[in-house]
Design an enzyme around this catalytic site. Structure first.
Site, short mmCIF file in Angstrom:
data_model
loop_
_atom_site.label_atom_id
_atom_site.label_comp_id
_atom_site.label_asym_id
_atom_site.label_seq_id
_atom_site.Cartn_x
_atom_site.Cartn_y
_atom_site.Cartn_z
N GLY A 96 0.82 -1.20 0.00
CA GLY A 96 0.00 0.00 0.00
C GLY A 96 0.86 1.25 0.00
O GLY A 96 2.06 1.21 -0.25
N HIS A 97 0.22 2.37 0.33
CA HIS A 97 0.87 3.67 0.32
C HIS A 97 1.10 4.20 1.73
O HIS A 97 1.38 5.38 1.91
CB HIS A 97 0.06 4.67 -0.50
CG HIS A 97 0.01 4.36 -1.96
ND1 HIS A 97 -0.71 5.11 -2.85
CD2 HIS A 97 0.58 3.36 -2.68
CE1 HIS A 97 -0.58 4.60 -4.07
NE2 HIS A 97 0.20 3.53 -3.99
N GLY A 98 0.95 3.34 2.75
CA GLY A 98 1.25 3.75 4.10
C GLY A 98 0.06 4.38 4.81
O GLY A 98 -1.10 4.14 4.47
#
Length: 376
Positions: free
Chosen positions: A267-269
């Protein structure tokens, strides 16, 4: 222009054009695994019905677990009876795979407590339209549990989303949306392959997500795990989130958010923002992220705001005891967030952000990335 900032001093920084940020951070960015067990594992077996309450089994209303028969009408009828109950009510989706179209489950209800117990799998049609699959609206004292799965059938639309306009991409179906829901416990369920955001919370208070599992492919577009805006007293605990976008994203108006023992990746955090896109956005304050692990994510912890839009305050933000493994950009404060290249680069940051990193004697292998806008 990208700037790498060395950690220094205490932290109290003002960004006059965009937002106020107070950030306390403690990180261990190493390859070790957390030793306190794995979060996100739901309790075995279905949760019991509310004590002294009534059971409403969707199969008694005509639902069939054959993955072919749409149960949305049966579920709405079961919800109506449960909502009208004068005692605690439990709606049961038993084992099996139940096809379900778009469903609105609305309050206020007479029942002092409603439990939506999903023991099986609820499957979305591939061609479902609209922006929300399950809507819980204006409900007080809501429980969602049972160990079951919401399967959004996202792969059917992900490739299309990658090639369409931004507006069309965001119009795709969110899996579960909570509008003005208060006093809710969402526990021990799985959201799989959402077409868009998995969970979204708007305007609620006192919601807890515990032992949740969220899964989607790492390249699935806009499949944020849990997104929230203009809500208070939100807790995300002991959960596993892996998506193609932010594991957790925080919009404007969020106060008193606690995120503890969450694993994120892919994911993107974990992101705060984007902020400042719209007029009259409410402040973000009281964010506490602790004992979390991010693995194989694009970003780690990110705060992002638009460079030429509105003022929004963000303060009292704490990141403590964070482990990052193979994270491309561990810490980002981005005041030049403009994903569609529609911004005028009119803001220049005068003051700097200082971040204290306590490495507890371990090697902090990566640095803070501060993205600054400059004069055009």
């Amino acid at each position: 222009m990208n700037k790498n900032m060395k950690p220094s001093g205490t932290l109290m920084e003002t960004f006059p054009a965009m937002f106020l940020l107070v950030l306390v951070a403690s990180f261990n960015m190493v390859g070790a695994q957390r030793g306190a067990g794995q979060p996100g594992m739901p309790a075995t077996g279905p949760a019991p019905a509310a004590a002294g309450g009534c059971l409403f089994d969707v199969t008694k209303y005509g639902a069939v677990g054959d993955e072919k028969t749409d149960m949305s009408a049966a579920l709405v009828k079961a919800w109506a009876d449960a909502c009208a109950s004068t005692t605690p009510a439990t709606i049961v989706v038993p084992t099996g795979t139940f096809l379900c179209g778009r469903t609105d489950l609305k309050g206020p209800c007479k029942a002092p407590e409603i439990t939506f117990q999903v023991q099986g799998t609820i499957s979305a049609p591939a061609d479902i339209s609209g922006d929300t699959w399950f809507l819980f609206d204006n409900v007080n004292n809501l429980n969602i549990n049972g160990g079951g799965t919401f399967d959004g059938k996202g792969p059917a639309v992900w490739q299309t989303k990658k090639s369409v306009a931004v507006d069309a991409m965001h119009a795709c179906m969110q899996t579960l949306r909570f509008n003005y829901v208060t006093n809710a416990l969402i526990e021990g369920i799985t959201s799989k392959d959402s077409k868009n955001f998995h969970f979204i919370v708007i305007g609620g208070k006192n919601l807890t997500f515990s032992h949740i599992t969220i899964t989607a492919a790492g390249d699935s577009p806009n499949t944020d795990g849990i997104h929230m805006g203009r809500a208070a007293q939100i807790s995300i605990l002991d959960s596993n989130i892996g998506t193609g976008d932010d594991c957790i994203s925080v919009g404007d108006g969020i106060s008193d958010l606690t995120v503890t023992n969450v694993t994120c990746g892919p994911g993107h955090g974990i992101a705060i923002g984007s902020l400042g896109m719209y007029p009259n956005e409410s402040p973000v304050k009281g964010i506490h992220v602790k004992n979390c692990t991010l693995t194989n994510t694009l970003n780690g912890l990110r705060i992002k705001s638009w460079p030429d839009r509105e003022v929004c305050d963000a303060s009292d933000i704490h990141f403590d005891d964070i482990i990052m493994n193979n994270v491309s950009f561990p810490i980002i404060v981005d005041q030049d967030y403009c994903p569609w290249n529609t911004c005028k680069n009119t803001v220049r940051i005068v003051n700097r952000l200082y971040c204290v990193l306590y490495d507890s004697g371990l090697n902090v292998s990566q640095q803070l990335e501060l993205l600054e806008s400059t004069d055009s």
